[in-house]
Design a protein around this motif. Structure first.
Motif, short mmCIF file in Angstrom:
data_model
loop_
_atom_site.label_atom_id
_atom_site.label_comp_id
_atom_site.label_asym_id
_atom_site.label_seq_id
_atom_site.Cartn_x
_atom_site.Cartn_y
_atom_site.Cartn_z
N SER A 135 0.85 -1.19 0.00
CA SER A 135 0.00 0.00 0.00
C SER A 135 0.89 1.24 0.00
O SER A 135 1.84 1.32 0.78
CB SER A 135 -0.90 0.01 1.24
OG SER A 135 -1.73 -1.12 1.28
N SER A 170 -0.52 -5.24 2.24
CA SER A 170 -1.48 -4.17 2.48
C SER A 170 -1.18 -3.52 3.83
O SER A 170 -0.62 -4.16 4.73
CB SER A 170 -2.92 -4.72 2.47
OG SER A 170 -3.39 -4.84 1.14
N LYS A 193 -8.33 -2.50 4.86
CA LYS A 193 -8.90 -2.00 3.60
C LYS A 193 -8.27 -2.69 2.39
O LYS A 193 -8.80 -2.60 1.29
CB LYS A 193 -8.72 -0.49 3.52
CG LYS A 193 -9.61 0.27 4.51
CD LYS A 193 -9.46 1.78 4.36
CE LYS A 193 -10.39 2.51 5.33
NZ LYS A 193 -10.23 3.99 5.23
N ASP A 194 -7.15 -3.33 2.59
CA ASP A 194 -6.50 -4.19 1.58
C ASP A 194 -6.26 -3.46 0.26
O ASP A 194 -6.56 -3.95 -0.83
CB ASP A 194 -7.35 -5.44 1.33
CG ASP A 194 -6.54 -6.56 0.66
OD1 ASP A 194 -5.31 -6.43 0.57
OD2 ASP A 194 -7.16 -7.55 0.21
N THR A 195 -5.66 -2.30 0.37
CA THR A 195 -5.42 -1.49 -0.83
C THR A 195 -4.28 -2.02 -1.70
O THR A 195 -4.03 -1.48 -2.78
CB THR A 195 -5.13 -0.03 -0.44
OG1 THR A 195 -4.08 0.00 0.54
CG2 THR A 195 -6.38 0.62 0.14
N TRP A 211 -4.40 -5.27 -2.55
CA TRP A 211 -5.06 -6.44 -3.17
C TRP A 211 -4.38 -7.75 -2.77
O TRP A 211 -3.99 -8.56 -3.63
CB TRP A 211 -5.09 -6.30 -4.69
CG TRP A 211 -5.76 -5.08 -5.20
CD1 TRP A 211 -7.08 -4.76 -5.12
CD2 TRP A 211 -5.14 -3.98 -5.88
NE1 TRP A 211 -7.32 -3.54 -5.71
CE2 TRP A 211 -6.14 -3.04 -6.18
CE3 TRP A 211 -3.83 -3.71 -6.27
CZ2 TRP A 211 -5.88 -1.84 -6.85
CZ3 TRP A 211 -3.56 -2.52 -6.92
CH2 TRP A 211 -4.58 -1.61 -7.20
N ILE A 248 -10.24 -6.80 -11.63
CA ILE A 248 -10.70 -6.38 -10.31
C ILE A 248 -11.27 -4.96 -10.37
O ILE A 248 -11.26 -4.24 -9.38
CB ILE A 248 -9.59 -6.48 -9.25
CG1 ILE A 248 -8.30 -5.79 -9.72
CG2 ILE A 248 -9.34 -7.92 -8.89
CD1 ILE A 248 -7.24 -5.69 -8.65
N GLY A 273 -13.61 -5.69 -7.57
CA GLY A 273 -13.14 -4.71 -6.60
C GLY A 273 -12.75 -5.32 -5.27
O GLY A 273 -12.75 -6.53 -5.07
N ILE A 274 -12.41 -4.45 -4.33
CA ILE A 274 -11.98 -4.83 -2.99
C ILE A 274 -13.19 -4.85 -2.06
O ILE A 274 -13.99 -3.91 -2.05
CB ILE A 274 -10.94 -3.83 -2.44
CG1 ILE A 274 -9.70 -3.78 -3.35
CG2 ILE A 274 -10.54 -4.17 -1.02
CD1 ILE A 274 -8.78 -2.61 -3.04
N GLY A 329 -12.48 -6.15 1.39
CA GLY A 329 -11.73 -5.81 2.59
C GLY A 329 -11.29 -7.03 3.36
O GLY A 329 -11.89 -8.11 3.25
N GLY A 331 -12.10 -10.24 -1.91
CA GLY A 331 -12.23 -9.42 -3.10
C GLY A 331 -13.27 -9.96 -4.05
O GLY A 331 -13.88 -11.01 -3.81
#
Length: 706
Positions: A132, A174, A178-180, A182, A459, A486-487, A489, A493
């Motif tokens: 991230s 990440s 929030k797992d930005t 991925w 994604i 998308g994510i 969290g 995903g």
């Protein structure tokens, strides 16, 4: 070329670069087969372009970090060896294009003067370790993952267990739930966690394994809800060893880790991973998680006179591109970089003018932008004015207006239709027709030039990948439309669903139809993916179906975005998918070479590395003889079993106890000095047997002369 041989202080790096220089010369002289050389250069970050005779160089920036001096060095290299452009990638690398192969050793040496590498940026290796971009300053992070990402990068760089795998291997960190980064879409993805154990705070990670994008996306399995931090690198090493041994090598389209897990099942994979543990050099690997001390910008920095030309845009920029860091009183600012491309003149201007007001730590983001850190509130107007002056002050970072796209047909051999051209057009549509969506960070648009998902279309809430259609005997560029990715969290995903394929020139109308329909029929505060779920993919197929009508095509539909000539598919041999080498002589040479590396490692007390080099020599030697007999070799595990079947059981090669028992001692012993030396000698003896067998076979096959 002499300069890099004398100016570099790191002898390991110097040896690498000199070796590359030698191999290039041998290749040009015809002494190294093309396929073998391709594998070698890819592992050195040198990637063939769509245009013949030039190379793309991928510069590896772990977790996207570069100092201002490193950024300036990369600019210098791009000016000297490339075309003065920096392309930021979705894996937080920087790529430069149109480089002469002969100049790559010199280029690499220049980068290494500021500790920047291209080693293992491509090829069947551990690729760039991503993270991230907010790591270290994220208000939501339980702790800074940066030291752990850095340690992972350094541990596996040049590590013998991952130099020649069946396919590439991707790792991501990440910064929060929030797992930005991925985590759910990586071979190994981790999310930081903290637990209280006996009254003490213990750091660890949720660990995800076996995810991936590409033409067949897979969501990762959860290996651990909590793995203590000192067990992370040993666990990744276990996974890599299993992947190296059991992973597919013949069919490159089925060679990623996700396919191995699908083939043997998670329980068997997990069992094999645990089997590797005894052989590890470290049963625990403690990482110093202390955050790096940051040299803060001066509060009263002397700044030149400046002005803001567009106050309204400044306010929008502050809203969408700026956030307060975990460190109170400091802010970070994102830079939108259209299509990830920034000229070196612009980059140098930013380095010079922003240096007094930002930290010496700039991050390349996974959506092809940049992050500036530790900005004092009073300096935000100045930062904006600098960006405004060079044309990089657009608001809407990571919004629907900030589209991710791979280079596609601009430079990539695998590109089917233009990704950059359609991305620019869609950004224009949003800017001109939907200006308020610059604040919408719910919907992400991502575009790839083919199905392999370098642009992460799999994604995206709205994704496109390059394709083609036929009409009236002619071929036209097309886009496959995908929706709903998308994510969610915490390692969960969503993979986007394929909905419909349309001519590329109708891409803007696809976007208009989707946005207008969502505006008209979406519920209050409903997110786009929730709307997609509520309506269902059939609804969107019917919505977009009128755009597939090929009876209304115009001449312009046969010309791709950004092009003037009529469209024609020109798909080359992709290099992101790895290569297969099956030349017997080359394999025997490699077996000998790996023995040499093993001896070098033993000589300096690196017994675990020496053992793995020795193991690899066993496998390469066996593979050479099997291929010489016409036996296909898909995995290392298969090679070991097949060698017993075709050579030991038939009496062609005499090995007491069998080849598998000999080779797999690697998992029965700790990496001690005594075992390392014994194992090495056994491999050296086996290599002599393979050479003798090969020579005898060649003599028997030679024609008899009078």
């Amino acid at each position: 070329m002499q300069s890099f041989r004398t100016e570099l202080e790191n002898p390991v790096v110097e040896k690498d670069i000199i070796e590359l220089d030698k191999k290039i010369k041998l290749f040009r002289e015809g002494q190294i087969p093309d396929e073998k050389f391709r594998s070698l250069r890819l592992a050195r970050g040198i990637y063939g372009q769509r245009q013949p005779g030039v190379q793309m160089i991928r510069i590896k920036l772990p977790y996207g970090k570069m100092t201002l001096q490193q950024w300036a060095r990369i600019c210098d290299v791009s000016d000297e060896y490339s075309i003065s452009n920096l392309h930021l990638t979705t894996r937080q690398d920087i790529q430069i294009h149109y480089v002469s192969l002969e100049r790559t050793p010199e280029l690499w040496a220049q980068l290494e003067k500021d500790d920047v590498t291209i080693r293992e940026a491509c090829g069947n290796t551990v690729r760039n370790v991503t993270a991230s971009d907010k790591a270290g300053i994220d208000p939501d992070e339980p702790f800074d993952v940066t030291p752990y990402a850095d340690a992972t990068f350094r541990y596996f760089l040049r590590n013998p267990i991952c130099q020649d795998m069946g396919r590439k291997f991707k790792i991501a960190f990440s910064s929060s739930d929030k797992d930005t980064a991925w985590a759910f879409m990586h071979d190994v993805g981790v999310i930081p966690k903290v637990r209280q154990v006996d009254g003490k705070e213990v750091r660890g990670f949720k660990v995800m394994v076996g995810g991936g994008l590409g033409a067949q996306p897979y969501l990762a399995h959860t290996a651990f809800e909590f793995l203590e931090a000192d067990q992370l690198i040993p666990y990744i090493e276990n996974v890599l060893r299993v992947f190296d041994r059991y992973g597919e090598r013949a069919s490159r389209h089925k060679a990623r880790l996700k396919f191995l897990i699908q083939k043997i099942g998670w329980e068997e994979f997990d069992r094999l991973v645990k089997e590797e543990r005894k052989a590890l050099k470290s049963q625990a690997f403690v990482i110093d998680g202390t955050e790096e001390t940051v040299a803060l910008p001066e509060e009263n920095a002397a700044l030149p006179a400046y002005s803001i030309k567009d106050p309204k845009q400044y306010e929008a920029w502050k809203t969408t591109n700026v956030f307060e860091q975990r460190q109170k009183g400091f802010f970070a600012a994102y830079i939108r970089v259209p299509l990830g491309n920034m000229g070196t003149a612009t980059a140098r201007e930013l380095i010079k003018t922003l240096k007094p007001v930002i930290a010496n730590d700039v991050r390349v983001t996974a959506n092809q932008g940049l992050l500036l850190k530790y900005i004092r509130p009073a300096h935000l107007p100045y930062v904006f004015s600098v960006l405004e002056a060079v044309g990089f002050a657009a608001p809407g970072f990571d919004s629907i207006a900030d589209i991710t796209a791979c280079p596609g047909t601009d430079t990539c051999n695998l590109g089917i239709s233009s990704s950059t051209g359609i991305a620019a057009k869609l950004e224009q549509v949003i800017h001109d027709e939907y200006p308020d969506l610059v604040y919408n960070k719910d919907i992400k648009i991502k575009i790839s030039g083919c199905m392999n998902s370098c642009g992460q279309h799999g994604i995206a809430a709205i994704g496109f990948h390059g394709s083609s259609l036929k009409s009236g005997g002619k071929t036209l560029p097309a886009l496959q439309v995908l929706l709903g990715g998308g994510i969610v969290g915490n390692g969960v995903g969503r993979v986007a669903d394929k909905v419909i394929k349309v001519p590329s020139k109708r891409g803007p109308d696809v976007l208009r139809a989707l946005l207008n329909d969502f505006d008209a029929n979406g519920q209050e505060d409903e997110l786009f993916n929730d709307y997609f779920d509520r309506q269902g993919d059939r609804y969107f197929y019917e919505l977009l179906k009128p755009l597939t009508d090929l009876t209304t095509l115009q001449d312009e539909d046969f010309v791709d975005w950004g092009h003037e000539e009529k469209y024609a598919t020109a798909i080359g041999v992709g290099e992101c998918a790895g290569v297969v080498i099956d030349l017997v002589a080359t394999l025997l040479f490699e077996a000998e070479e790996k023995l040499g590396w093993g001896a070098d490692a033993l000589a300096v007390g690196q017994y675990a590395d020496g053992i793995y080099h020795t193991y690899s020599s066993f496998v390469q030697g066996a593979k050479a003889l099997l291929l010489g007999e016409g036996v296909s070799c898909n995995t290392q595990h298969g090679i070991i079993n097949d060698f017993d079947k075709h050579f030991v059981a038939t009496g062609k090669i005499n090995i007491e106890g069998g080849f598998k028992a000999l080779v797999m001692q690697i998992n029965e012993h700790e990496p001690s000095e005594s075992f390392a030396k014994q194992y090495y000698q056994q491999a050296a003896d086996f290599y002599k047997q393979t050479q003798a067998y090969r020579e005898a076979a060649a003599a028997a096959a030679a024609p008899v002369t009078a």
